[in-house]
Design a protein around this motif. Sequence first.
Motif: not given
Ligand code: MG
Length: 244
Positions: A2-3, A6, A53
């Motif tokens: 995850d991430g 970002r 998404r």
């Molecule tokens: Mg995520």
Amino acid sequence: MDGNGRWANARGLTRVEGHRAGDAALVDVVAGAIDLGLEWVSLYAFSTENWKRPPAEVRFLMGYSRSVLRARRALFHSWGVRVVWSGEQRRLWPSVVRELRETEVMTANNPGLTLNLCVNYGGRSEIADAARALAREAAIGRIDPEAITEGDLAARLRGGARVEGECTGPRPRPAVPDVDLFLRVSGEQRISNFLLWQSAYAELVFVPELWPDVDRLVLWRAVEEYARRTRRFGGAVDTPHPAE
Ligand code: MG
Ligand code: IPE
């Protein structure tokens, strides 16, 4: 894993650049898991909720999963890794399913780390499917509803090796074991529908690193944190320590 989004946006890049940057983290974490002597690693690559998404990102993730599998499976195979796939076939691109199946077959007899790739995986849907399988068996009188145990449900989870003829390799597909260490990266502190049944007594460890910044050292530190925990599984040990 995850991430990625970002990580990319913080660098003025698009989200898909973040997914691309995640490939090196994947390889390093698998290498680190082997160094640590771990027997089983499950990686959450794509959830049943990720279809929400934008279509372009979903399309990228499908194509990218396929190319990572193609590009990395020979390396994982040479490391003795056995790759298995957990997830639903529904909606998944047939070409991704094909790569997953081929990778499973290619690595089925490897003796080393089992790498469970969770692609189009959802914990609740996995449990609902198992419940449906039990209901079907009860409806035809093969099992007594009153006699159903936790083990009966566990044996019907999609990761389980329960359906005859469904094994993809020469070795029967192993059931996903109970989770010992549940590591969530990227600073989020939630489970997000991952291995819900199997994580009933998992030790949760949360770290701030975004997936492209995750490496074997992050995994190592998480395992150290895990080793400091006392696991009681609902039991209790009475050890009074008088104050000094
Ligand atoms: Mg995520
Ligand atoms: C990758 O990270 C996880 C996938 C579903 C591929 P994200 O795409 O969730 O990145 P963030 O969490 O939005 O930063």
